[in-house]
Design an enzyme around this catalytic site. Structure first.
Site, PDB file in Angstrom:
ATOM      1  N   LYS A   1     -27.086 -68.181  59.348  1.00 20.28           N
ATOM      2  CA  LYS A   1     -27.832 -67.314  58.784  1.00 20.28           C
ATOM      3  C   LYS A   1     -27.410 -67.420  57.336  1.00 20.28           C
ATOM      4  CE  LYS A   1     -29.430 -64.135  61.933  1.00 20.28           C
ATOM      5  NZ  LYS A   1     -29.580 -62.867  62.699  1.00 20.28           N
TER       6      LYS A   1
ATOM      7  N   ARG B   1     -25.259 -65.001  69.783  1.00 23.23           N
ATOM      8  CA  ARG B   1     -26.515 -65.807  69.772  1.00 23.23           C
ATOM      9  C   ARG B   1     -26.661 -66.855  68.818  1.00 23.23           C
ATOM     10  NH1 ARG B   1     -31.263 -65.778  67.159  1.00 23.23           N
ATOM     11  NH2 ARG B   1     -33.188 -66.194  68.149  1.00 23.23           N
TER      12      ARG B   1
HETATM   13  C1  8Y7 Z   1     -31.241 -62.410  65.783  1.00 21.33           C
HETATM   14  C2  8Y7 Z   1     -32.239 -62.451  66.697  1.00 21.33           C
HETATM   15  C3  8Y7 Z   1     -33.121 -63.426  65.297  1.00 21.33           C
HETATM   16  C4  8Y7 Z   1     -30.224 -61.646  65.906  1.00 21.33           C
HETATM   17  C5  8Y7 Z   1     -31.273 -60.819  67.788  1.00 21.33           C
HETATM   18  C6  8Y7 Z   1     -32.319 -66.286  63.173  1.00 21.33           C
HETATM   19  C7  8Y7 Z   1     -34.604 -63.393  67.439  1.00 21.33           C
HETATM   20  C8  8Y7 Z   1     -33.150 -65.274  63.022  1.00 21.33           C
HETATM   21  N1  8Y7 Z   1     -31.807 -63.090  64.794  1.00 21.33           N
HETATM   22  N2  8Y7 Z   1     -32.077 -61.468  67.848  1.00 21.33           N
HETATM   23  N3  8Y7 Z   1     -33.299 -63.092  66.835  1.00 21.33           N
HETATM   24  N4  8Y7 Z   1     -30.083 -60.829  66.978  1.00 21.33           N
HETATM   25  N5  8Y7 Z   1     -30.938 -60.027  68.971  1.00 21.33           N
HETATM   26  O1  8Y7 Z   1     -31.663 -66.691  62.129  1.00 21.33           O
HETATM   27  O2  8Y7 Z   1     -29.437 -61.486  65.075  1.00 21.33           O
HETATM   28  O3  8Y7 Z   1     -31.850 -66.673  64.296  1.00 21.33           O
HETATM   29  S1  8Y7 Z   1     -34.319 -64.683  64.300  1.00 21.33           S
END
Ligand code: 8Y7
Length: 274
Positions: free
Chosen positions: A220, A254
Protein backbone atom coordinates in the site's frame (compact mmCIF):
# COMPACT_ATOMS: atom_id res chain seq x y z
CA UNK A 1 -16.58 -25.52 1.51
CA UNK A 2 -17.56 -24.96 5.11
CA UNK A 3 -14.93 -22.88 6.78
CA UNK A 4 -14.51 -21.10 10.12
CA UNK A 5 -12.64 -17.87 10.78
CA UNK A 6 -9.33 -18.25 12.61
CA UNK A 7 -9.19 -16.45 15.96
CA UNK A 8 -5.80 -15.59 17.41
CA UNK A 9 -7.39 -14.93 20.78
CA UNK A 10 -8.51 -18.58 20.77
CA UNK A 11 -4.98 -19.77 19.94
CA UNK A 12 -5.30 -20.22 16.17
CA UNK A 13 -2.25 -19.39 14.02
CA UNK A 14 -2.27 -16.31 11.78
CA UNK A 15 -3.67 -17.11 8.34
CA UNK A 16 -2.39 -15.72 5.07
CA UNK A 17 -4.99 -14.57 2.53
CA UNK A 18 -3.56 -14.38 -1.00
CA UNK A 19 -4.91 -11.59 -3.21
CA UNK A 20 -6.29 -12.57 -6.62
CA UNK A 21 -7.38 -9.47 -8.51
CA UNK A 22 -9.37 -10.14 -11.67
CA UNK A 23 -9.55 -6.55 -12.89
CA UNK A 24 -8.28 -5.23 -16.23
CA UNK A 25 -5.23 -3.67 -14.57
CA UNK A 26 -4.06 -6.92 -12.97
CA UNK A 27 -1.75 -9.48 -14.66
CA UNK A 28 -1.21 -7.29 -17.71
CA UNK A 29 -0.45 -3.67 -18.35
CA UNK A 30 -2.63 -3.46 -21.42
CA UNK A 31 -5.97 -3.02 -19.70
CA UNK A 32 -7.06 -6.52 -20.61
CA UNK A 33 -8.85 -8.90 -18.30
CA UNK A 34 -6.59 -11.71 -17.15
CA UNK A 35 -7.45 -15.03 -18.77
CA UNK A 36 -9.04 -17.58 -16.48
CA UNK A 37 -5.95 -19.73 -17.00
CA UNK A 38 -3.58 -16.96 -15.84
CA UNK A 39 -5.69 -16.33 -12.75
CA UNK A 40 -5.85 -20.06 -11.91
CA UNK A 41 -2.07 -20.34 -12.29
CA UNK A 42 -1.53 -17.38 -9.99
CA UNK A 43 -3.91 -18.94 -7.45
CA UNK A 44 -2.03 -22.26 -7.58
CA UNK A 45 1.26 -20.45 -7.03
CA UNK A 46 -0.11 -18.73 -3.94
CA UNK A 47 -1.48 -21.98 -2.52
CA UNK A 48 1.88 -23.71 -3.15
CA UNK A 49 3.57 -20.81 -1.34
CA UNK A 50 1.41 -21.43 1.73
CA UNK A 51 -1.72 -19.29 1.33
CA UNK A 52 -4.46 -20.39 3.73
CA UNK A 53 -7.21 -18.74 1.69
CA UNK A 54 -7.62 -16.67 -1.48
CA UNK A 55 -9.51 -13.41 -1.96
CA UNK A 56 -10.97 -12.94 -5.44
CA UNK A 57 -11.98 -9.41 -6.45
CA UNK A 58 -13.39 -7.99 -9.68
CA UNK A 59 -13.78 -4.33 -8.71
CA UNK A 60 -10.72 -2.21 -8.07
CA UNK A 61 -11.11 -0.23 -4.84
CA UNK A 62 -7.81 1.59 -5.23
CA UNK A 63 -7.84 5.34 -4.55
CA UNK A 64 -9.38 7.05 -7.56
CA UNK A 65 -11.01 3.86 -8.92
CA UNK A 66 -14.43 4.14 -10.60
CA UNK A 67 -17.21 1.66 -9.72
CA UNK A 68 -17.95 -1.25 -12.09
CA UNK A 69 -21.40 -2.55 -13.01
CA UNK A 70 -22.88 -5.61 -11.37
CA UNK A 71 -22.92 -7.52 -14.69
CA UNK A 72 -19.25 -6.76 -15.30
CA UNK A 73 -18.25 -7.80 -11.80
CA UNK A 74 -20.24 -11.05 -12.07
CA UNK A 75 -18.55 -11.82 -15.42
CA UNK A 76 -15.13 -11.27 -13.90
CA UNK A 77 -15.41 -13.24 -10.66
CA UNK A 78 -17.97 -16.04 -11.00
CA UNK A 79 -16.14 -18.22 -13.59
CA UNK A 80 -12.87 -17.89 -11.65
CA UNK A 81 -14.48 -18.80 -8.34
CA UNK A 82 -16.16 -21.85 -9.92
CA UNK A 83 -12.82 -23.11 -11.19
CA UNK A 84 -10.95 -22.33 -7.97
CA UNK A 85 -13.54 -23.93 -5.72
CA UNK A 86 -13.20 -27.12 -7.75
CA UNK A 87 -9.43 -27.06 -8.22
CA UNK A 88 -7.69 -25.59 -5.17
CA UNK A 89 -7.61 -26.91 -1.65
CA UNK A 90 -8.11 -23.64 0.26
CA UNK A 91 -11.29 -21.65 0.91
CA UNK A 92 -12.14 -18.83 -1.49
CA UNK A 93 -13.25 -15.39 -0.32
CA UNK A 94 -15.10 -12.99 -2.60
CA UNK A 95 -14.13 -9.33 -2.39
CA UNK A 96 -17.34 -7.48 -3.21
CA UNK A 97 -19.85 -5.00 -1.83
CA UNK A 98 -22.76 -6.04 -4.06
CA UNK A 99 -25.46 -8.40 -2.80
CA UNK A 100 -25.94 -10.10 -6.19
CA UNK A 101 -22.21 -10.78 -6.51
CA UNK A 102 -22.09 -12.19 -2.96
CA UNK A 103 -24.93 -14.59 -3.77
CA UNK A 104 -23.53 -15.72 -7.12
CA UNK A 105 -20.03 -16.14 -5.68
CA UNK A 106 -21.21 -18.29 -2.77
CA UNK A 107 -23.32 -20.35 -5.17
CA UNK A 108 -20.13 -20.82 -7.22
CA UNK A 109 -18.27 -22.06 -4.14
CA UNK A 110 -16.99 -19.04 -2.23
CA UNK A 111 -16.68 -19.66 1.52
CA UNK A 112 -16.31 -16.06 2.73
CA UNK A 113 -17.41 -12.51 1.91
CA UNK A 114 -14.86 -9.69 2.17
CA UNK A 115 -16.77 -6.40 2.00
CA UNK A 116 -14.79 -3.14 2.06
CA UNK A 117 -18.16 -1.43 2.52
CA UNK A 118 -19.04 -3.43 5.66
CA UNK A 119 -22.42 -4.64 4.30
CA UNK A 120 -23.84 -1.12 3.99
CA UNK A 121 -25.00 -1.51 0.36
CA UNK A 122 -28.63 -2.24 -0.34
CA UNK A 123 -29.56 -5.86 0.51
CA UNK A 124 -25.95 -6.76 1.32
CA UNK A 125 -26.51 -7.51 5.01
CA UNK A 126 -29.66 -9.57 4.47
CA UNK A 127 -28.00 -11.48 1.62
CA UNK A 128 -24.87 -12.24 3.65
CA UNK A 129 -27.01 -13.44 6.58
CA UNK A 130 -28.98 -15.69 4.25
CA UNK A 131 -25.80 -17.11 2.66
CA UNK A 132 -24.42 -18.02 6.10
CA UNK A 133 -20.69 -17.72 5.30
CA UNK A 134 -18.13 -15.74 7.35
CA UNK A 135 -17.91 -12.03 6.54
CA UNK A 136 -15.23 -9.37 6.89
CA UNK A 137 -16.52 -5.90 7.80
CA UNK A 138 -14.03 -3.19 6.79
CA UNK A 139 -13.87 0.48 7.70
CA UNK A 140 -13.67 3.03 4.88
CA UNK A 141 -14.13 6.78 5.08
CA UNK A 142 -15.79 8.10 1.92
CA UNK A 143 -15.62 6.09 -1.31
CA UNK A 144 -12.66 4.93 -3.44
CA UNK A 145 -13.09 7.68 -6.06
CA UNK A 146 -12.43 10.47 -3.55
CA UNK A 147 -11.48 8.94 -0.19
CA UNK A 148 -7.85 10.11 -0.16
CA UNK A 149 -8.73 13.76 -0.85
CA UNK A 150 -8.95 14.97 2.75
CA UNK A 151 -9.46 12.20 5.31
CA UNK A 152 -10.36 13.58 8.76
CA UNK A 153 -10.90 11.99 12.19
CA UNK A 154 -11.21 13.25 15.76
CA UNK A 155 -9.35 10.18 17.02
CA UNK A 156 -8.74 7.68 14.25
CA UNK A 157 -8.39 4.61 16.51
CA UNK A 158 -11.56 5.44 18.47
CA UNK A 159 -13.51 6.47 15.35
CA UNK A 160 -12.64 3.32 13.40
CA UNK A 161 -13.20 1.10 16.44
CA UNK A 162 -16.59 2.73 17.02
CA UNK A 163 -17.65 2.30 13.40
CA UNK A 164 -16.68 -1.39 13.44
CA UNK A 165 -18.53 -1.95 16.73
CA UNK A 166 -21.64 -0.45 15.18
CA UNK A 167 -21.32 -2.58 12.01
CA UNK A 168 -20.77 -5.75 14.09
CA UNK A 169 -23.93 -4.93 16.05
CA UNK A 170 -25.85 -4.36 12.80
CA UNK A 171 -24.55 -7.64 11.36
CA UNK A 172 -25.58 -9.56 14.47
CA UNK A 173 -28.99 -7.87 14.54
CA UNK A 174 -29.39 -8.82 10.88
CA UNK A 175 -28.91 -12.49 11.67
CA UNK A 176 -25.22 -13.09 11.00
CA UNK A 177 -23.70 -15.63 13.38
CA UNK A 178 -21.35 -13.77 15.80
CA UNK A 179 -18.70 -16.44 15.17
CA UNK A 180 -18.75 -15.58 11.47
CA UNK A 181 -17.80 -11.90 11.75
CA UNK A 182 -14.32 -10.45 11.46
CA UNK A 183 -13.35 -6.78 11.26
CA UNK A 184 -10.72 -4.73 9.45
CA UNK A 185 -9.58 -1.12 10.06
CA UNK A 186 -9.17 -0.62 6.29
CA UNK A 187 -5.61 0.66 5.95
CA UNK A 188 -5.44 3.25 3.18
CA UNK A 189 -9.21 3.63 2.80
CA UNK A 190 -9.67 7.32 3.55
CA UNK A 191 -6.55 7.56 5.72
CA UNK A 192 -3.38 9.64 5.67
CA UNK A 193 0.00 8.12 6.55
CA UNK A 194 -0.41 9.44 10.11
CA UNK A 195 -3.86 7.80 10.36
CA UNK A 196 -2.50 4.46 9.09
CA UNK A 197 0.41 4.56 11.51
CA UNK A 198 -1.88 5.42 14.43
CA UNK A 199 -4.17 2.52 13.49
CA UNK A 200 -1.27 0.08 13.33
CA UNK A 201 0.07 1.34 16.66
CA UNK A 202 -3.42 0.98 18.15
CA UNK A 203 -4.23 -2.35 16.48
CA UNK A 204 -4.08 -4.11 19.86
CA UNK A 205 -7.12 -2.09 20.94
CA UNK A 206 -9.06 -3.40 17.96
CA UNK A 207 -7.94 -7.02 18.39
CA UNK A 208 -9.10 -6.79 22.01
CA UNK A 209 -12.64 -5.79 20.95
CA UNK A 210 -13.38 -9.49 20.44
CA UNK A 211 -13.81 -10.19 16.73
CA UNK A 212 -10.92 -11.68 14.75
CA UNK A 213 -9.10 -8.90 12.87
CA UNK A 214 -8.10 -9.02 9.21
CA UNK A 215 -5.58 -6.50 7.87
CA UNK A 216 -4.53 -5.47 4.38
CA UNK A 217 -1.25 -3.58 4.26
CA UNK A 218 0.42 -5.29 1.31
CA UNK A 219 2.19 -2.91 -1.13
CA UNK A 220 0.00 0.00 0.00
CA UNK A 221 0.92 3.64 -0.54
CA UNK A 222 1.83 4.11 3.12
CA UNK A 223 4.86 1.92 2.30
CA UNK A 224 5.66 4.16 -0.63
CA UNK A 225 5.62 7.11 1.76
CA UNK A 226 7.72 5.34 4.39
CA UNK A 227 10.31 3.72 2.09
CA UNK A 228 10.19 5.90 -1.02
CA UNK A 229 9.79 2.76 -3.13
CA UNK A 230 7.42 2.10 -6.06
CA UNK A 231 4.73 -0.55 -5.74
CA UNK A 232 6.82 -3.38 -7.25
CA UNK A 233 9.55 -2.91 -4.61
CA UNK A 234 7.48 -3.07 -1.44
CA UNK A 235 7.79 -6.80 -0.67
CA UNK A 236 10.11 -6.41 2.31
CA UNK A 237 8.17 -3.48 3.72
CA UNK A 238 4.93 -5.45 3.29
CA UNK A 239 6.35 -8.45 5.17
CA UNK A 240 7.48 -6.10 7.96
CA UNK A 241 3.96 -4.64 8.24
CA UNK A 242 2.37 -8.12 8.21
CA UNK A 243 4.68 -9.11 11.06
CA UNK A 244 3.78 -6.02 13.11
CA UNK A 245 0.08 -6.68 12.54
CA UNK A 246 0.48 -10.32 13.57
CA UNK A 247 2.31 -9.25 16.73
CA UNK A 248 -0.58 -6.95 17.56
CA UNK A 249 -2.99 -9.90 17.32
CA UNK A 250 -4.27 -9.85 13.73
CA UNK A 251 -5.85 -13.20 12.74
CA UNK A 252 -5.64 -12.87 8.93
CA UNK A 253 -3.19 -10.91 6.77
CA UNK A 254 -4.25 -10.12 3.18
CA UNK A 255 -1.17 -10.07 0.94
CA UNK A 256 0.12 -10.17 -2.64
CA UNK A 257 3.46 -11.81 -1.79
CA UNK A 258 2.55 -15.02 0.00
CA UNK A 259 5.97 -16.74 0.31
CA UNK A 260 7.81 -13.87 2.06
CA UNK A 261 4.83 -13.33 4.38
CA UNK A 262 4.75 -17.01 5.33
CA UNK A 263 8.51 -16.86 6.12
CA UNK A 264 8.09 -13.77 8.29
CA UNK A 265 5.21 -15.38 10.20
CA UNK A 266 7.24 -18.59 10.69
CA UNK A 267 9.99 -16.52 12.28
CA UNK A 268 7.46 -14.89 14.58
CA UNK A 269 5.91 -18.25 15.52
CA UNK A 270 9.34 -19.76 16.22
CA UNK A 271 10.29 -16.90 18.50
CA UNK A 272 6.97 -16.55 20.31
CA UNK A 273 6.32 -20.30 20.49
CA UNK A 274 3.10 -20.00 18.44
C1 8Y7 B 1 -8.23 -4.31 1.57
C2 8Y7 B 1 -9.27 -5.11 1.07
C3 8Y7 B 1 -8.32 -4.03 -0.58
C4 8Y7 B 1 -7.99 -4.31 2.97
C5 8Y7 B 1 -9.81 -5.89 3.17
C6 8Y7 B 1 -5.37 -3.14 -1.99
C7 8Y7 B 1 -10.27 -5.53 -1.17
C8 8Y7 B 1 -6.62 -2.42 -2.09
N1 8Y7 B 1 -7.63 -3.67 0.53
N2 8Y7 B 1 -10.05 -5.90 1.85
N3 8Y7 B 1 -9.31 -4.92 -0.27
N4 8Y7 B 1 -8.81 -5.12 3.72
N5 8Y7 B 1 -10.56 -6.64 3.99
O1 8Y7 B 1 -4.33 -2.40 -2.06
O2 8Y7 B 1 -7.14 -3.62 3.52
O3 8Y7 B 1 -5.28 -4.36 -1.87
S1 8Y7 B 1 -8.05 -3.48 -2.20
Amino acid sequence: MNWNLPDRAAGDPVQVMGILNVTPDSFSDGGELPTTEAAINRAREMVAAGADLLDVGGESTRPGAEPVSEAEELDRVVPIIERLAAEVSVPISVDTSKAAVMAAAVRAGAAMINDVNALRAEAALATAAELGVPVCLMHMQGEPRSMQAAPRYDDVVADVGGFLKERVAAARAGGIDPDKICVDPGFGFGKSLAHNVALLRGLGQLTRQGEPVLVGLSRKSMLGEITGRPVDQRVVGSAALALLAAQAGASIVRVHDVAPTVDALRVLAAVTGG
